[in-house]
Design an enzyme around this catalytic site. Sequence first.
Site: not given
Length: 646
Positions: A380, A426, A465, A561
């Site tokens: 992680a 992402k 998210n 973004e």
Amino acid sequence: MLSKLFVGDNKLRLLDQRYLPRWIVVLIDVLLCGLALAVSYFILSDTRIAFHDVLSVPEQMLVILAVNLTFFFVFKSYSGIIRHSTFIDIVKLAFTSISTAVIVLLGNEIFAALEDQKIFLTTFMLLYMFTSFTFMLFFRISVKESYTFLRNAAHSESKKKIAIIGIDDPTVSLAKAIVTESELPYTLVGFLTQNTSTKRVQILGKPVISSSNLSESLNKLEAEAVLLMSDSFSGREKNEIVESCLNAGVEILNVPNLQNWKKKEDISNQIKPLEIEDLLERSPIRLDDTVLANDLKGKTVLVTGGAGSIGSEIVQQLATFKPALVVILDQAESALHELELSLRLNYPDFNFITELADISNMYRLELMFKKYNFNIIYHAAAYKHVPLIERNPHEAIYVNLLGTINLCFQSVSNKIDRFVMVSTDKAVNPTNVMGASKRAAEMYVQALQQEPETTTKFITTRFGNVLGSNGSVIPHFKKQIAQGGPVTVTHKDIIRYFMTIPEACQLVMQAGTMGKGGEIYVFDMGEPVKIIDLAKRMIRLSGLEPYEDIDIKITGLRPGEKLYEELLNDTNVVLPTHHPKIMISSVPSVAFSEIKAKSEEIIRTATKRDDESVVALLKEIVPEFRSQNSTFERLDKPKNKALTKI
């Protein structure tokens, strides 16, 4: 005595008195028993019943008191603190009174068998047993209730009036704790329920208001806040309750179900303001705990990035399954230390050790793999903040790519059973360096699985998210609201998929047990959330009004973004599994020799801190990487021109 009760401010200090010494409690109980004997005697003296004259009445009373005093010490009825008396203390009193009557009457019968006459009246003893127990019980109840009343009255002006939603066993138990815990800054005013059969009902002396109109019920109780066990309600029910409370201007407090309370924490630490995470309308995740327990039993597990939001939650969930050993690796010293203290407190039987290390340091990893015989790795550790990584692409290569490669090399060399990598949405058609570096790491892991000498099962998990993770939008909004605003949103139409930290980690662990090697698992993220709506909801949950008390400003999209994240559950690119919330992404893999050569080249370039060259090479490794709102967009222009000519 007066000097203890009075001080210079001329106020009685009754609540500050120390606990009564045991000898005083015994003395009070003896006096109460003496009073019970006198009352019993006067009750019977007006009847035709005559007392036996073997002993005079005073002598009989002294014998009874002596026996009763003996049983005070046998059952230790004096040992409990009067103001905190419990059911056990009442049982001790009952045993004391019953045993006294039984022994006296038994002696009475033995004496009658020997001398053909009795000393004590059976009626007198039975009446005394009942009266003495009643007097001692009444004394304890009076002291306890008076103390509770005075404690609550002393702080009633500063306490917040709260109503509890629900009248089931858990909520009633919670209400009892609030009523008896005088130090809490809350005073219970009643219960709220939609059960229409509870009219004119009281619980713990507090009214139960039954109404379908929550705002109306709150006005009846004059409540300043409501307390709910959010785990007991569905997402839709919680949102309806929240809307009613917000419209009524009432604060919403949340407490987990009693069985979910953290160890070593009292009720004051459990009651907290309702968080936005609690309002996700998501169905609960059901894991196959048996498979996970069997899979982790006796294993040594490594968790990289173990002090981060995702890593620390994985560690806490591992603690419930009790593997042989969990090694927690992170380079954040303070966060690692805090996690260690928390685990020692809340999971005293959990066998773990913390290691301070950087995964980009191959020598450090080699020593660690030699020291521990790992079976499973949960990877992680990663750099994740999009704008920061956009300014420092070489750092993303060091950690997100080189760190992963180092761990993969050690896993294959040491024949680790399973390697579970945490990735991100992402990485899907990336528009920033962070997402592209994670996609490059995915590609390396996936390609390595195809090599003949690879026995380790490499499994990748992707999700969006995570609500409440370090540096995510929720903590950011909380800080802005606490500072009085404004709350900043990058675009009025920006949306994101959200998942809670426990939810994400549960699915990571479940996917880890399912993988055969080489898969990229994606999770069902539910419905997307509009960020501006999220900001408004958080402001209202804080008891404030958007645009009036706290302003919301649109700042424009940040470098790299996206306005809309890619859908992870597109049926055209994913395959289902036996778990309804976990799917397999059908992403083709590349040849390992190719990704290995390109990875080595980009790592060498990163050491020179030539960021433009790093990003250019990253675009070669990840062809779908197209920069947005970034200075690196110019690197895409030649490709676009080439496509136009074709």
